[in-house]
Design a protein around this motif. Structure first.
Motif, short mmCIF file in Angstrom:
data_model
loop_
_atom_site.label_atom_id
_atom_site.label_comp_id
_atom_site.label_asym_id
_atom_site.label_seq_id
_atom_site.Cartn_x
_atom_site.Cartn_y
_atom_site.Cartn_z
N LEU A 25 0.98 -1.26 0.04
CA LEU A 25 -0.03 0.07 -0.07
C LEU A 25 1.01 1.26 -0.01
CD1 LEU A 25 -2.84 -1.06 2.41
CD2 LEU A 25 -3.12 -0.13 0.27
N HIS A 29 1.34 4.09 -2.77
CA HIS A 29 1.14 5.53 -2.54
C HIS A 29 2.32 6.59 -2.98
CE1 HIS A 29 -2.24 4.24 -0.52
NE2 HIS A 29 -1.84 4.62 0.91
N THR A 101 0.65 8.43 6.11
CA THR A 101 -0.07 7.68 4.97
C THR A 101 -1.25 8.28 4.63
OG1 THR A 101 -1.36 6.55 6.82
CG2 THR A 101 0.80 5.57 6.03
N GLY A 105 -1.41 8.70 0.64
CA GLY A 105 -2.70 7.95 0.30
C GLY A 105 -3.63 8.62 -0.60
N THR A 108 -3.14 7.85 -4.19
CA THR A 108 -3.97 6.57 -4.63
C THR A 108 -5.43 6.37 -4.68
OG1 THR A 108 -2.19 5.25 -3.67
CG2 THR A 108 -4.21 4.09 -3.98
N LYS A 109 -5.97 7.34 -3.80
CA LYS A 109 -7.34 7.76 -3.87
C LYS A 109 -7.74 8.46 -5.12
CE LYS A 109 -9.69 6.69 -0.66
NZ LYS A 109 -10.30 7.53 0.52
N LEU A 271 -3.64 3.55 7.05
CA LEU A 271 -4.13 2.87 5.91
C LEU A 271 -5.48 2.12 6.03
CD1 LEU A 271 -0.80 0.75 5.04
CD2 LEU A 271 -1.93 2.88 3.53
N ASN A 274 -8.23 5.54 6.14
CA ASN A 274 -8.66 6.20 5.00
C ASN A 274 -9.03 5.34 3.69
OD1 ASN A 274 -6.10 5.67 3.27
ND2 ASN A 274 -5.09 6.87 4.93
N SER A 276 -7.59 4.09 1.41
CA SER A 276 -6.99 4.40 -0.06
C SER A 276 -5.98 3.20 -0.43
CB SER A 276 -5.71 5.79 0.31
OG SER A 276 -6.32 6.92 0.58
N GLY A 277 -6.44 2.62 -1.54
CA GLY A 277 -6.01 1.50 -1.91
C GLY A 277 -6.89 0.38 -1.91
N THR A 304 -9.37 11.36 1.56
CA THR A 304 -8.38 10.88 2.56
C THR A 304 -7.76 12.05 3.43
OG1 THR A 304 -7.82 9.22 0.88
CG2 THR A 304 -6.07 9.82 2.44
#
Length: 462
Positions: A25, A29, A101, A105, A108-109, A271, A274, A276-277, A304
């Motif tokens: 993850l 990011h 993060t 992140g 990624t979001k 992680l 949020n 994200s991923g 995020t």
């Protein structure tokens, strides 16, 4: 027999949520942050877009409505008890890693949401549908993997998103002792029914009002705690930063921890909080009324920011400052730490925490119901999604009235397994993300309307 099965999934969950997944993850990011030239720098533009409707664009709900659904599913127990648990296990430095993060992140979001809008499609009943399953199917042509993701999402929505959140509300109801968890369970279940039968528009409407209000209410509560602990505010921030890279034992009642331990618990809780991923926010983004994929991607990235950078960050400072003020609470578990911190506010402190936890859990139920329904839509559609609603409501009530440890541990595993195919598709299609970003954002076409139904735009070939 039941105990051995439960132990198996506990072990599997600990393995799945271990360092390999955390590093995957975090690595994604970092990769997207660099490849997309730090999309986090557009945060203020993104916030402005989130409250700027694109009413003449294709979609079912406003950009803010889709963001509210995503925030409903992410802002919850992880932002409060999760952060407190990270501090209890990893020390104050874990707050820094949780915050970091969140910052990373956002990229990624952003990528997930961009793909979610680009590969969305209109269903036979006229609704927009999208998310990782559609991206995997249309973007890579791997129908089998899209089906697996959808099945995992359904199980996760029933467990982590439904039963577990209901059990959180029941637990707080039992702690107050004023009303039985069964009665509260029945009332909340009926409220869930009233909302989800209205579909995505009603879910978005409720979340658009409830999520901002309860988040503001909770942050004001945090500010009250910080006002009471004002002399420990700056020391708390200094402790968080210095403990992220410890060179000596931490004072002030904290248990000393290494950099690895602080980073592990901080990143893991950040992680998980949020999402994200996870790919879930892309499902909500696909329903948005937006001119193009990048506009909604920017809006989604603010989720995020609000979740980890703001809410988790404020929670972490509250917890650490409270421990500095009263070192005796440093040895409590996560829930105990959160309650001890808010008990600094006379009379109303614990009720503020309880109201925040229960409302966050309720909105999380609404968000995950939509996610699960969209997974069913991809697999079957038609009447199946209405059957899923009934099943979901049943699992919500089960969470109030039964022990759900086994089901929680099973769906905690499916939650982790959702991440792997989602990150795979994000990485493999990172070129698409970069090209769309170049055309719409870097080349100044952010206000260009490029979408018609089932007709994604042709991105820049440069």
């Amino acid at each position: 027999m039941n105990g051995s099965i439960n132990d198996f999934f506990i072990t599997l969950s600990e393995y799945l949520w271990g360092w390999p997944l955390v590093l995957l993850l975090l690595g994604t990011h970092l990769f997207l942050t660099v490849r997309l030239q730090f999309p986090q720098r557009y945060i203020f533009k993104a916030i402005k877009l989130s409250i700027t409707p694109d009413k003449d664009s294709a979609g079912d709900v406003s950009q803010f409505g889709s963001l509210a659904i995503a925030l409903a599913a992410t802002i919850g127990t992880g932002n409060i008890v999760g952060v407190a648990t990270a501090v209890a296990l990893g020390g104050p430095g874990s707050v820094f890693w949780c915050w970091l993060t969140g910052v990373l992140g956002m990229s990624t979001k952003y990528g997930e949401a961009l793909l979610g809008v680009k590969y969305r499609e209109r269903t036979v009943d006229g609704k927009m549908a999208g998310g990782p399953m559609y991206v995997i199917d249309k973007g890579l042509g791997w129908k089998w993997l899209a089906v697996i993701f959808s099945i995992l999402a359904i199980f996760t929505s029933l467990g982590v998103g439904g039963s577990f959140q209901a059990s959180v509300i029941a637990s707080f109801a039992d702690n107050t002792g004023s009303v039985s968890s069964q009665i509260i369970g029945l009332v909340v279940t009926l409220l869930v029914v009233v909302v989800v039968v209205g579909g995505v528009k009603r879910i978005a409407k409720v979340c658009s009002w409830v999520v901002p209000l309860i988040t503001l209410f909770y942050i004001l509560g945090c500010c009250l705690v910080l006002a009471i602990n004002y002399e420990f505010l700056i020391p708390a921030i200094k402790t968080i930063c210095s403990s992220a890279f410890p060179t000596r034992a931490v004072g002030g009642g904290f248990v000393g921890s290494s950099l690895i331990i602080a980073a592990r618990y901080g990143m893991a809780r950040g992680l998980f909080s949020n999402e994200s991923g996870f790919g879930t926010a892309a499902i909500a983004s696909a329903a948005a009324q937006t001119k193009n994929s990048v506009r909604q991607a920017l809006v989604a990235s603010t989720g995020t920011f609000w979740d980890s950078v703001v809410v988790c960050g404020v929670t972490g400072i509250v917890i650490v400052s409270s421990i500095l003020a009263d070192p005796s609470i440093a040895y409590s578990d996560g829930a105990g730490l959160a309650q001890a911190a808010f008990s600094n506010i006379p009379l109303i402190g614990v009720p503020i925490l309880t109201a925040g936890m229960c409302t966050f859990a309720f909105t999380t139920i609404l968000g995950w119901c939509y996610y699960g329904e969209q997974a069913v839509e991809f697999l079957k559609g038609g009447i199946a999604k209405y059957v899923f609603r009934l099943l979901f409501v049943a699992f919500v009530y089960i969470g109030y009235t039964n022990e759900i440890d086994l089901f929680w541990n099973v769906t905690d595993c499916t939650n982790a397994l959702m991440i792997i195919p989602n990150l795979l598709v994000v990485l493999l299609l990172s070129g698409v993300i970069a090209r769309e970003t170049r055309y719409f954002l870097w080349e100044g076409h952010l206000d260009v309307k490029m979408y018609t139904d089932n007709n994604p735009p042709i991105a820049s070939k440069k």
